[in-house]
Design a protein around this motif. Structure first.
Motif, PDB file in Angstrom:
ATOM      1  N   SER A 139      35.926  50.288  44.559  1.00  0.00           N
ATOM      2  CA  SER A 139      35.061  49.117  44.731  1.00  0.00           C
ATOM      3  C   SER A 139      35.937  47.914  45.059  1.00  0.00           C
ATOM      4  O   SER A 139      36.933  47.650  44.375  1.00  0.00           O
ATOM      5  CB  SER A 139      34.248  48.856  43.459  1.00  0.00           C
ATOM      6  N   LEU A 140      35.580  47.187  46.120  1.00  0.00           N
ATOM      7  CA  LEU A 140      36.404  46.073  46.597  1.00  0.00           C
ATOM      8  C   LEU A 140      35.654  44.763  46.467  1.00  0.00           C
ATOM      9  O   LEU A 140      34.586  44.588  47.049  1.00  0.00           O
ATOM     10  CB  LEU A 140      36.796  46.293  48.061  1.00  0.00           C
ATOM     11  N   LEU A 141      36.208  43.836  45.680  1.00  0.00           N
ATOM     12  CA  LEU A 141      35.653  42.501  45.595  1.00  0.00           C
ATOM     13  C   LEU A 141      36.194  41.664  46.753  1.00  0.00           C
ATOM     14  O   LEU A 141      37.238  41.971  47.322  1.00  0.00           O
ATOM     15  CB  LEU A 141      36.059  41.838  44.271  1.00  0.00           C
ATOM     16  N   SER A 142      35.481  40.594  47.080  1.00  0.00           N
ATOM     17  CA  SER A 142      35.937  39.697  48.140  1.00  0.00           C
ATOM     18  C   SER A 142      37.312  39.130  47.799  1.00  0.00           C
ATOM     19  O   SER A 142      37.525  38.619  46.696  1.00  0.00           O
ATOM     20  CB  SER A 142      34.929  38.553  48.304  1.00  0.00           C
ATOM     21  N   GLY A 143      38.251  39.249  48.731  1.00  0.00           N
ATOM     22  CA  GLY A 143      39.592  38.708  48.515  1.00  0.00           C
ATOM     23  C   GLY A 143      40.518  39.611  47.739  1.00  0.00           C
ATOM     24  O   GLY A 143      41.706  39.315  47.593  1.00  0.00           O
ATOM     25  N   GLU A 144      40.003  40.740  47.238  1.00  0.00           N
ATOM     26  CA  GLU A 144      40.817  41.602  46.377  1.00  0.00           C
ATOM     27  C   GLU A 144      41.939  42.302  47.141  1.00  0.00           C
ATOM     28  O   GLU A 144      43.044  42.451  46.625  1.00  0.00           O
ATOM     29  CB  GLU A 144      39.923  42.642  45.681  1.00  0.00           C
ATOM     30  N   VAL A 145      41.654  42.715  48.377  1.00  0.00           N
ATOM     31  CA  VAL A 145      42.688  43.389  49.168  1.00  0.00           C
ATOM     32  C   VAL A 145      43.858  42.440  49.417  1.00  0.00           C
ATOM     33  O   VAL A 145      45.026  42.804  49.228  1.00  0.00           O
ATOM     34  CB  VAL A 145      42.113  43.906  50.501  1.00  0.00           C
ATOM     35  N   GLU A 146      43.538  41.206  49.830  1.00  0.00           N
ATOM     36  CA  GLU A 146      44.592  40.223  50.109  1.00  0.00           C
ATOM     37  C   GLU A 146      45.431  39.949  48.865  1.00  0.00           C
ATOM     38  O   GLU A 146      46.665  39.874  48.935  1.00  0.00           O
ATOM     39  CB  GLU A 146      43.979  38.919  50.631  1.00  0.00           C
ATOM     40  N   THR A 180      43.447  31.054  48.320  1.00  0.00           N
ATOM     41  CA  THR A 180      43.603  30.430  46.999  1.00  0.00           C
ATOM     42  C   THR A 180      42.392  30.708  46.125  1.00  0.00           C
ATOM     43  O   THR A 180      42.524  31.067  44.948  1.00  0.00           O
ATOM     44  CB  THR A 180      43.802  28.903  47.147  1.00  0.00           C
ATOM     45  N   ALA A 181      41.194  30.557  46.706  1.00  0.00           N
ATOM     46  CA  ALA A 181      39.967  30.818  45.946  1.00  0.00           C
ATOM     47  C   ALA A 181      39.892  32.285  45.518  1.00  0.00           C
ATOM     48  O   ALA A 181      39.550  32.597  44.373  1.00  0.00           O
ATOM     49  CB  ALA A 181      38.743  30.445  46.780  1.00  0.00           C
ATOM     50  N   THR A 224      40.134  36.460  41.331  1.00  0.00           N
ATOM     51  CA  THR A 224      40.620  37.758  40.870  1.00  0.00           C
ATOM     52  C   THR A 224      41.451  37.617  39.599  1.00  0.00           C
ATOM     53  O   THR A 224      41.299  38.392  38.652  1.00  0.00           O
ATOM     54  CB  THR A 224      41.464  38.436  41.964  1.00  0.00           C
ATOM     55  N   THR A 225      42.311  36.598  39.555  1.00  0.00           N
ATOM     56  CA  THR A 225      43.164  36.380  38.384  1.00  0.00           C
ATOM     57  C   THR A 225      42.333  36.058  37.149  1.00  0.00           C
ATOM     58  O   THR A 225      42.568  36.605  36.061  1.00  0.00           O
ATOM     59  CB  THR A 225      44.169  35.239  38.664  1.00  0.00           C
ATOM     60  N   LEU A 226      41.345  35.164  37.320  1.00  0.00           N
ATOM     61  CA  LEU A 226      40.492  34.799  36.178  1.00  0.00           C
ATOM     62  C   LEU A 226      39.679  35.999  35.688  1.00  0.00           C
ATOM     63  O   LEU A 226      39.527  36.200  34.480  1.00  0.00           O
ATOM     64  CB  LEU A 226      39.561  33.650  36.565  1.00  0.00           C
ATOM     65  N   LYS A 227      39.186  36.808  36.623  1.00  0.00           N
ATOM     66  CA  LYS A 227      38.414  37.993  36.223  1.00  0.00           C
ATOM     67  C   LYS A 227      39.290  38.986  35.464  1.00  0.00           C
ATOM     68  O   LYS A 227      38.853  39.589  34.478  1.00  0.00           O
ATOM     69  CB  LYS A 227      37.789  38.658  37.446  1.00  0.00           C
ATOM     70  N   ASN A 228      40.544  39.148  35.943  1.00  0.00           N
ATOM     71  CA  ASN A 228      41.469  40.044  35.236  1.00  0.00           C
ATOM     72  C   ASN A 228      41.746  39.545  33.827  1.00  0.00           C
ATOM     73  O   ASN A 228      41.776  40.337  32.868  1.00  0.00           O
ATOM     74  CB  ASN A 228      42.788  40.173  36.015  1.00  0.00           C
ATOM     75  N   LEU A 229      41.961  38.240  33.688  1.00  0.00           N
ATOM     76  CA  LEU A 229      42.209  37.662  32.361  1.00  0.00           C
ATOM     77  C   LEU A 229      40.981  37.817  31.469  1.00  0.00           C
ATOM     78  O   LEU A 229      41.101  38.114  30.271  1.00  0.00           O
ATOM     79  CB  LEU A 229      42.586  36.182  32.494  1.00  0.00           C
ATOM     80  N   ARG A 230      39.792  37.614  32.040  1.00  0.00           N
ATOM     81  CA  ARG A 230      38.559  37.761  31.261  1.00  0.00           C
ATOM     82  C   ARG A 230      38.339  39.220  30.846  1.00  0.00           C
ATOM     83  O   ARG A 230      38.015  39.508  29.694  1.00  0.00           O
ATOM     84  CB  ARG A 230      37.367  37.276  32.094  1.00  0.00           C
ATOM     85  N   ASN A 231      38.572  40.138  31.805  1.00  0.00           N
ATOM     86  CA  ASN A 231      38.324  41.555  31.525  1.00  0.00           C
ATOM     87  C   ASN A 231      39.300  42.140  30.502  1.00  0.00           C
ATOM     88  O   ASN A 231      38.997  43.127  29.837  1.00  0.00           O
ATOM     89  CB  ASN A 231      38.375  42.364  32.820  1.00  0.00           C
TER      90      ASN A 231
END
Length: 197
Positions: free
Chosen positions: A56-63, A143-144, A149-156
């Motif tokens: 599953s790919l979130l927007s911006g996750e590949v970059e 940047t967005a 992605t970073t915030l979601k990783n920290l939250r998860n």
């Protein structure tokens, strides 16, 4: 066969050759540097590898994943976490990284295998400004995406507490002569600050 040709064949990136050529010679008001083309190519390889594993790919996750794998400023711990995450998705990480190409490989492929010559469009002032605006927009979007992605990783991983959220990036330019503030797109479209015109 060049490395770029081999990777195009292995990942079935049928239109990649034409795309690289178009972006390099600047058709369609776009002109990429060789480094930008290598990043674009490698991110496409990464996306294809993930899609093959039905990840599953979130927007911006590949970059962001590509940056975490290749950016020399990323810590070894974060890189290892990223590689482990890809391995859990079924990706052969070492093979994937070996399939990434350098900007020199892109240059060799375009000039020797596709017989493309490069001419810069920098003499066209409007095209130059539009290219600068596109570069800024891509950086804002990146940047967005990285922030999200970073915030979601920290939250998860329960390092921070955060409900549903949005990330906004807004680049403002302040003229120190007159104090006016502009969104960067407006400033570029206007050709600069009013006080200097």
């Amino acid at each position: 066969m060049s490395k770029v040709e081999r990777v195009i064949s292995e990942y079935q990136l049928d239109s990649m050759g034409e795309t690289l050529e178009t972006y390099w010679i600047g058709e369609g008001d776009e002109q990429y540097s060789l480094r930008e083309l290598a990043d674009f190519f490698n991110q496409t390889v990464l996306r294809t590898a993930l899609e093959r594993e039905n990840a599953s790919l979130l927007s911006g996750e590949v970059e962001n994943t590509y940056r975490l794998l290749t950016d020399t400023t990323v810590s070894s711990g974060i890189r290892a976490e990223t590689e482990n995450s890809l391995a859990r998705e079924g990706i052969d990480v070492e093979r994937l990284k070996q399939d990434f190409v350098s900007h020199q490989a892109i240059h060799t492929y375009l000039t020797k295998y596709r017989d493309v010559s490069h001419e810069s469009n920098t003499d066209d002032e409007g095209a130059h400004i539009e290219k600068a605006a596109d570069t800024i927009r891509r950086l804002q979007n990146r940047t967005a995406a990285v922030t999200e992605t970073t915030l979601k990783n920290l939250r998860n991983t329960e390092r921070i507490v955060l409900t549903d959220f949005d990330v906004l990036t807004d680049v403002q330019v302040v003229c120190n002569s007159c104090g006016r503030s502009y969104p960067v797109d407006d400033l570029l479209e206007a050709g600069g600050c009013e006080c200097e015109r």
